[in-house]
Design a protein around this motif. Structure first.
Motif, PDB file in Angstrom:
ATOM      1  N   ASN A 232      33.491  43.373  28.078  1.00 36.44           N
ATOM      2  CA  ASN A 232      32.568  42.256  27.880  1.00 36.44           C
ATOM      3  C   ASN A 232      31.945  41.788  29.196  1.00 36.44           C
ATOM      4  O   ASN A 232      30.796  41.339  29.219  1.00 36.44           O
ATOM      5  CB  ASN A 232      33.284  41.096  27.187  1.00 36.44           C
ATOM      6  CG  ASN A 232      33.492  41.345  25.705  1.00 36.44           C
ATOM      7  OD1 ASN A 232      32.778  42.150  25.090  1.00 36.44           O
ATOM      8  ND2 ASN A 232      34.477  40.685  25.127  1.00 36.44           N
ATOM      9  N   ARG A 233      32.684  41.884  30.285  1.00 40.21           N
ATOM     10  CA  ARG A 233      32.142  41.503  31.586  1.00 40.21           C
ATOM     11  C   ARG A 233      31.001  42.434  32.024  1.00 40.21           C
ATOM     12  O   ARG A 233      30.123  42.021  32.780  1.00 40.21           O
ATOM     13  CB  ARG A 233      33.243  41.498  32.650  1.00 40.21           C
ATOM     14  CG  ARG A 233      34.167  40.293  32.572  1.00 40.21           C
ATOM     15  CD  ARG A 233      35.164  40.305  33.723  1.00 40.21           C
ATOM     16  NE  ARG A 233      36.011  39.133  33.696  1.00 40.21           N
ATOM     17  CZ  ARG A 233      35.686  37.954  34.196  1.00 40.21           C
ATOM     18  NH1 ARG A 233      34.499  37.789  34.757  1.00 40.21           N
ATOM     19  NH2 ARG A 233      36.521  36.941  34.147  1.00 40.21           N
ATOM     20  N   ARG A 234      31.036  43.661  31.553  1.00 41.82           N
ATOM     21  CA  ARG A 234      29.939  44.581  31.872  1.00 41.82           C
ATOM     22  C   ARG A 234      28.662  44.203  31.126  1.00 41.82           C
ATOM     23  O   ARG A 234      27.558  44.553  31.547  1.00 41.82           O
ATOM     24  CB  ARG A 234      30.338  46.021  31.532  1.00 41.82           C
ATOM     25  CG  ARG A 234      31.314  46.637  32.526  1.00 41.82           C
ATOM     26  CD  ARG A 234      31.455  48.129  32.304  1.00 41.82           C
ATOM     27  NE  ARG A 234      32.141  48.443  31.060  1.00 41.82           N
ATOM     28  CZ  ARG A 234      33.458  48.592  30.940  1.00 41.82           C
ATOM     29  NH1 ARG A 234      34.235  48.443  32.009  1.00 41.82           N
ATOM     30  NH2 ARG A 234      34.004  48.881  29.769  1.00 41.82           N
ATOM     31  N   ARG A 235      28.814  43.483  30.010  1.00 37.32           N
ATOM     32  CA  ARG A 235      27.655  43.146  29.186  1.00 37.32           C
ATOM     33  C   ARG A 235      27.157  41.712  29.382  1.00 37.32           C
ATOM     34  O   ARG A 235      25.977  41.439  29.163  1.00 37.32           O
ATOM     35  CB  ARG A 235      28.006  43.348  27.711  1.00 37.32           C
ATOM     36  CG  ARG A 235      28.331  44.780  27.370  1.00 37.32           C
ATOM     37  CD  ARG A 235      28.282  45.025  25.889  1.00 37.32           C
ATOM     38  NE  ARG A 235      29.489  44.601  25.189  1.00 37.32           N
ATOM     39  CZ  ARG A 235      29.744  44.880  23.910  1.00 37.32           C
ATOM     40  NH1 ARG A 235      28.858  45.554  23.199  1.00 37.32           N
ATOM     41  NH2 ARG A 235      30.853  44.474  23.341  1.00 37.32           N
ATOM     42  N   PHE A 236      28.059  40.798  29.763  1.00 39.68           N
ATOM     43  CA  PHE A 236      27.693  39.388  29.853  1.00 39.68           C
ATOM     44  C   PHE A 236      28.216  38.773  31.149  1.00 39.68           C
ATOM     45  O   PHE A 236      29.200  39.253  31.723  1.00 39.68           O
ATOM     46  CB  PHE A 236      28.309  38.576  28.688  1.00 39.68           C
ATOM     47  CG  PHE A 236      28.057  39.139  27.321  1.00 39.68           C
ATOM     48  CD1 PHE A 236      26.844  38.950  26.680  1.00 39.68           C
ATOM     49  CD2 PHE A 236      29.055  39.845  26.651  1.00 39.68           C
ATOM     50  CE1 PHE A 236      26.622  39.457  25.411  1.00 39.68           C
ATOM     51  CE2 PHE A 236      28.847  40.355  25.390  1.00 39.68           C
ATOM     52  CZ  PHE A 236      27.618  40.165  24.764  1.00 39.68           C
ATOM     53  N   ASP A 237      27.569  37.688  31.580  1.00 41.70           N
ATOM     54  CA  ASP A 237      28.192  36.743  32.491  1.00 41.70           C
ATOM     55  C   ASP A 237      28.737  35.611  31.640  1.00 41.70           C
ATOM     56  O   ASP A 237      28.189  35.303  30.567  1.00 41.70           O
ATOM     57  CB  ASP A 237      27.173  36.201  33.507  1.00 41.70           C
ATOM     58  CG  ASP A 237      26.880  37.212  34.607  1.00 41.70           C
ATOM     59  OD1 ASP A 237      27.699  38.123  34.805  1.00 41.70           O
ATOM     60  OD2 ASP A 237      25.828  37.086  35.257  1.00 41.70           O
TER      61      ASP A 237
END
Length: 330
Positions: A169-174
């Motif tokens: 999820n960190r790769r997709r969102f801040d």
């Protein structure tokens, strides 16, 4: 099923817009009014004159002065009238719209009722956020994958559900801080059951209910085997537990709390099975401005009591504070 997708890797049992301002037509009137000759009080005892002061005003000068004064008053009224129309147009237009994304099958956080109306705890929180930001929320309900693409493209401003801050999820969102709800995988037991279950090993030979297709099911089956029963809907597992056809159900504390309260089940959320989950609202990578705005607004909600009121509506207590062991009131 979106809930399954969202939560498939959620837990590990091994870890204890500015508003557009319309252009006013009166602005051109204002500019033309500035070029008109202005009348000013005369310094003689003969009344008023125009720019050239004369002891004996000629009729042509007086007429010119009167016409100038009349035009100035008329143009001023036109300017005020056009500004009033502009204010009414702005009021009719209302706050700017902002698109916020939600998982479409994630009760009690975000879902649609029988009439197709979006509801949920996260939905209410986002509505209050938009109110404080003076925005009008336009909800978009989709799968997690669909929402991730919409956030990346800028179609939606942020994701209204709190997600686990996993590496994926960190790769997709801040993520936005602070988190406004304490989420923890917990044991759910019958209210008359005083046994302590603190690990999967404690459940050897016991009947365990879990949500199908999740990481919890996978890990539980690896330890307990056939005594694990998977359910498509967690409400059914809780119903069986209330009739003592199961010894335990593993579920996130807030989801269990909601169903216990809504269905008035004789159950309790007991011991936690994992450490509290690190969660947050998701925004587009690199959108620091939105991240900061949401963070400040959530802090305001924690202070002004609005988050607590929304929590009471859905869960019966303030979910911003950890509460993993209690019996539902009936």
């Amino acid at each position: 099923m979106d809930t399954t997708i969202a939560r498939a890797s959620r837990v590990s049992l091994s870890r204890p817009l500015p508003n557009p301002w319309p252009v006013l037509s009166g602005m051109s009137v204002a500019r033309s009014a500035r070029s008109l000759p202005l009348c000013k009080p005369a310094t003689t005892t003969l009344g008023t004159s125009c720019d050239t002061v004369s002891k004996v005003p000629f009729m042509t000068e007086l007429n010119s002065c009167a016409q100038s004064a009349e035009l100035t008053r008329r143009d001023s009224l036109l300017l005020l009238f056009s500004m009033a129309l502009g204010d009414k147009a702005m009021a009719a237009e209302g706050p700017a719209a902002v698109k916020v994304g939600f998982l479409r099958h994630y009760k009690p956080f975000s879902y649609r009722d029988a009439n197709g109306r979006p509801l949920g705890f996260d939905f209410d929180v986002a509505s209050r956020v938009c109110e404080l930001l003076q925005l009008r929320m336009d909800p978009v309900l989709d799968s997690l994958e669909g929402l991730a693409q919409r956030v990346k493209s800028g179609e939606i401003a942020w994701l209204g559900n709190q997600l686990l801050t996993t590496p994926e999820n960190r790769r997709r969102f801040d993520f936005v801080r602070p988190a406004y709800a304490s989420i923890q995988l917990s044991a759910v037991q019958h209210e008359d059951d005083d046994r302590d279950f603190l690990s999967l090993e404690d459940l050897l030979g016991k009947r365990l209910g879990v949500l199908a297709g999740t990481g919890v099911e996978e890990q539980a089956r690896a330890v307990l085997g056939k005594t694990v029963k998977a359910y498509e809907h967690i409400e059914n597992a809780l119903h069986d537990l209330s009739h003592q056809r199961l010894d335990l159900v593993l579920e996130e504390n807030l989801i269990a709390d909601y169903h216990i309260r809504a269905l008035r089940l004789p159950l309790k959320v007991a011991a936690p099975f994992a450490a509290p989950m690190t969660v947050g609202l998701g925004v587009r990578k690199g959108d620091r401005e939105m991240q900061e705005k949401l963070s400040q607004t959530l802090q305001s909600m924690l202070k002004d009591g609005s988050l607590s009121r929304i929590s009471e509506k859905w869960f019966g207590y303030d979910v911003s504070r950890s509460r993993v062991s209690h019996t539902a009131s009936h």
